[in-house]
Motif scaffolding. Structure first.
Motif, PDB file in Angstrom:
ATOM      1  N   SER A   1       0.795  -1.056   0.117  1.00 50.60           N
ATOM      2  CA  SER A   1       0.065   0.173  -0.112  1.00 50.60           C
ATOM      3  C   SER A   1       0.832   1.352   0.034  1.00 50.60           C
ATOM      4  CB  SER A   1      -0.935   0.066   1.287  1.00 50.60           C
ATOM      5  OG  SER A   1      -0.153  -0.110   2.509  1.00 50.60           O
ATOM      6  N   ASP A   2       2.073   1.342   0.391  1.00 52.16           N
ATOM      7  CA  ASP A   2       2.980   2.316   0.269  1.00 52.16           C
ATOM      8  C   ASP A   2       3.829   2.362  -0.967  1.00 52.16           C
ATOM      9  OD1 ASP A   2       3.966  -0.302   1.325  1.00 52.16           O
ATOM     10  OD2 ASP A   2       5.885   0.600   2.308  1.00 52.16           O
ATOM     11  N   GLY A   3       4.553   3.461  -1.019  1.00 51.55           N
ATOM     12  CA  GLY A   3       5.245   3.605  -2.354  1.00 51.55           C
ATOM     13  C   GLY A   3       6.467   2.497  -1.972  1.00 51.55           C
ATOM     14  N   SER A   4       6.768   1.799  -3.053  1.00 54.55           N
ATOM     15  CA  SER A   4       7.610   0.665  -2.860  1.00 54.55           C
ATOM     16  C   SER A   4       8.361   0.332  -3.809  1.00 54.55           C
ATOM     17  CB  SER A   4       7.176  -0.650  -2.254  1.00 54.55           C
ATOM     18  OG  SER A   4       7.615  -1.716  -2.491  1.00 54.55           O
TER      19      SER A   4
ATOM     20  N   ALA B   1      -1.060  -3.553   1.941  1.00 49.60           N
ATOM     21  CA  ALA B   1      -0.544  -3.688   3.037  1.00 49.60           C
ATOM     22  C   ALA B   1       0.807  -2.855   3.306  1.00 49.60           C
ATOM     23  CB  ALA B   1      -0.239  -5.269   3.785  1.00 49.60           C
ATOM     24  N   LYS B   2       1.287  -2.404   4.287  1.00 47.41           N
ATOM     25  CA  LYS B   2       2.346  -1.415   4.463  1.00 47.41           C
ATOM     26  C   LYS B   2       3.569  -2.309   4.741  1.00 47.41           C
ATOM     27  CE  LYS B   2       4.306   2.598   6.504  1.00 47.41           C
ATOM     28  NZ  LYS B   2       4.168   3.798   7.567  1.00 47.41           N
TER      29      LYS B   2
ATOM     30  N   VAL C   1       2.755  -7.267   3.830  1.00 50.96           N
ATOM     31  CA  VAL C   1       2.124  -8.351   2.782  1.00 50.96           C
ATOM     32  C   VAL C   1       2.242  -9.709   3.220  1.00 50.96           C
ATOM     33  CG1 VAL C   1       2.795  -9.133   0.493  1.00 50.96           C
ATOM     34  CG2 VAL C   1       2.673  -6.562   0.782  1.00 50.96           C
ATOM     35  N   SER C   2       3.449  -9.951   3.598  1.00 49.71           N
ATOM     36  CA  SER C   2       3.817 -11.349   4.192  1.00 49.71           C
ATOM     37  C   SER C   2       2.671 -11.737   5.505  1.00 49.71           C
ATOM     38  CB  SER C   2       5.030 -11.412   4.988  1.00 49.71           C
ATOM     39  OG  SER C   2       5.073 -12.773   5.465  1.00 49.71           O
ATOM     40  N   GLY C   3       2.438 -10.639   6.280  1.00 47.74           N
ATOM     41  CA  GLY C   3       1.224 -10.966   7.178  1.00 47.74           C
ATOM     42  C   GLY C   3       0.086 -11.488   6.561  1.00 47.74           C
TER      43      GLY C   3
END
Length: 340
Positions: free
Chosen positions: A154-157, A192-193, A198-200
């Motif tokens: 959900s964040d800039g990645s 997800a942040k 994401v893994s969670g």
């Protein structure tokens, strides 16, 4: 008394000569930078405070001149680079990979994915785990009629940048509808942040799929699938597979090169360089030439001595040609227009 005074003076001089640098950005490279900068402090007494805020946020903090350097898994887009207040240099500092993790109850076999199948899953077109396209890649595997829950950042990645660049290369529909960037308008899924977010989602949601960094997966003992490369081979991400992808291309003078969907029988297709970015001319704001010199020294250490820590943390070290290119770029740094 004279000896005590001399010792105290030496300590003051030593403390005064130690430099303190700040950086932010890529979470992808955070585990490596944590180790590198710990060892660098031991070797030089200089400290580097690096914050894992995501490549997009790191780029912005460099643009705002809040940090000395930023870590990013994707270079600053051409459309944005002109708006920076000075010329930005980009150097490679490590190699890594993005892997596909999943949670499919009852399936213990390592699943196989292809680029088009991954694109259709993330487009929301392939919705069940027993879809014929997935089943065809995994003959003999009993796949459940379980809905696929897509997890994404959900964040800039930079990890998102790498993954969406890959999808854009293997799917014309993805390229035209979504494209490639550190942040995109996802057609479907749960945001997800951070990688841990994401893994969670994947861990806690039966039927979920997500993209995470290789080093994170291995350090946290998360299994992940194989991905079909351009040669038609299904490759599981390893340091060797990442190195094979890097070997398939020549590092240009810019220091920036894409190695997603690379050629080569053993290349892992979602491999990437990760980069450090900084201003070429270091005289801005209240920066001193000593601070500029400290940054230059640290960057040279990262691309040479620092590379000895890569493999232990599941990153591939820079090829010799990339190290040479990085040092050549660093050497062009100036202070007030003059090299130092």
């Amino acid at each position: 008394m004279k000896k005590l005074f001399s010792l105290g003076a030496a300590l003051v001089i030593s403390a005064a000569s130690a430099a303190s640098l700040t950086g932010s950005g890529s979470s992808f490279v955070y585990p490596l930078f944590t180790k590198m900068f710990s060892e660098y402090a031991k070797a030089t007494n200089d400290t580097v405070n690096y914050q894992s805020v995501g490549s997009g946020a790191g780029q912005k903090q460099l643009k705002d001149r809040i940090v000395d350097f930023a870590g990013t898994d994707v270079p600053v887009p051409d459309a944005d680079i002109a708006s920076y207040p000075g010329k930005v240099l980009t150097i490679p500092d490590a190699l890594g990979a993005v892997v596909i993790s999943y949670n499919v109850p009852g399936v213990d076999t390592t699943l196989k994915f292809s680029g088009p199948v991954l694109a259709n899953i993330y487009l929301g077109k392939t919705r069940l785990w027993n879809d014929p396209a997935i089943a065809k890649l995994n003959p003999g595997v009993k796949l459940p009629a379980l809905p696929i829950t897509v997890a994404h950042r959900s964040d800039g990645s930079g990890t998102t940048g790498v993954f969406t660049e890959y999808l854009s290369k293997v799917s014309s529909e993805w390229k035209s509808k979504v494209g490639s960037a550190t942040s995109v308008e996802w057609p479907t899924g749960i945001g997800a942040k951070g990688t841990d977010g994401v893994s969670g989602v994947v861990k806690s949601t039966p039927g979920a799929i997500g993209y995470i960094e290789l080093t994170y997966a291995l350090n946290n003992k998360i299994d992940y699938g194989t991905v079909q490369n351009r040669a038609g081979n299904f490759v599981k991400a390893t340091i060797a597979g990442v190195q094979a992808a890097a070997a398939s291309v020549v590092m240009p003078t810019s220091g920036i090169v894409s190695i997603t969907n690379a050629t080569g029988a053993n290349s892992y297709p979602i491999s990437t360089y990760t980069y450090a970015i900084f201003y070429q001319d270091q005289k801005y704001g209240n920066r001193t030439q000593a601070q500029a010199a400290a940054l230059k020294k640290m960057l040279n250490w990262v691309v040479t001595t620092g590379q000895t820590y890569n493999e232990g943390l599941y990153y591939a070290p820079l090829p010799a040609s990339a190290q040479t290119r990085a040092r050549a770029i660093i050497s062009t740094m100036t202070y007030g227009g003059a090299k130092f």
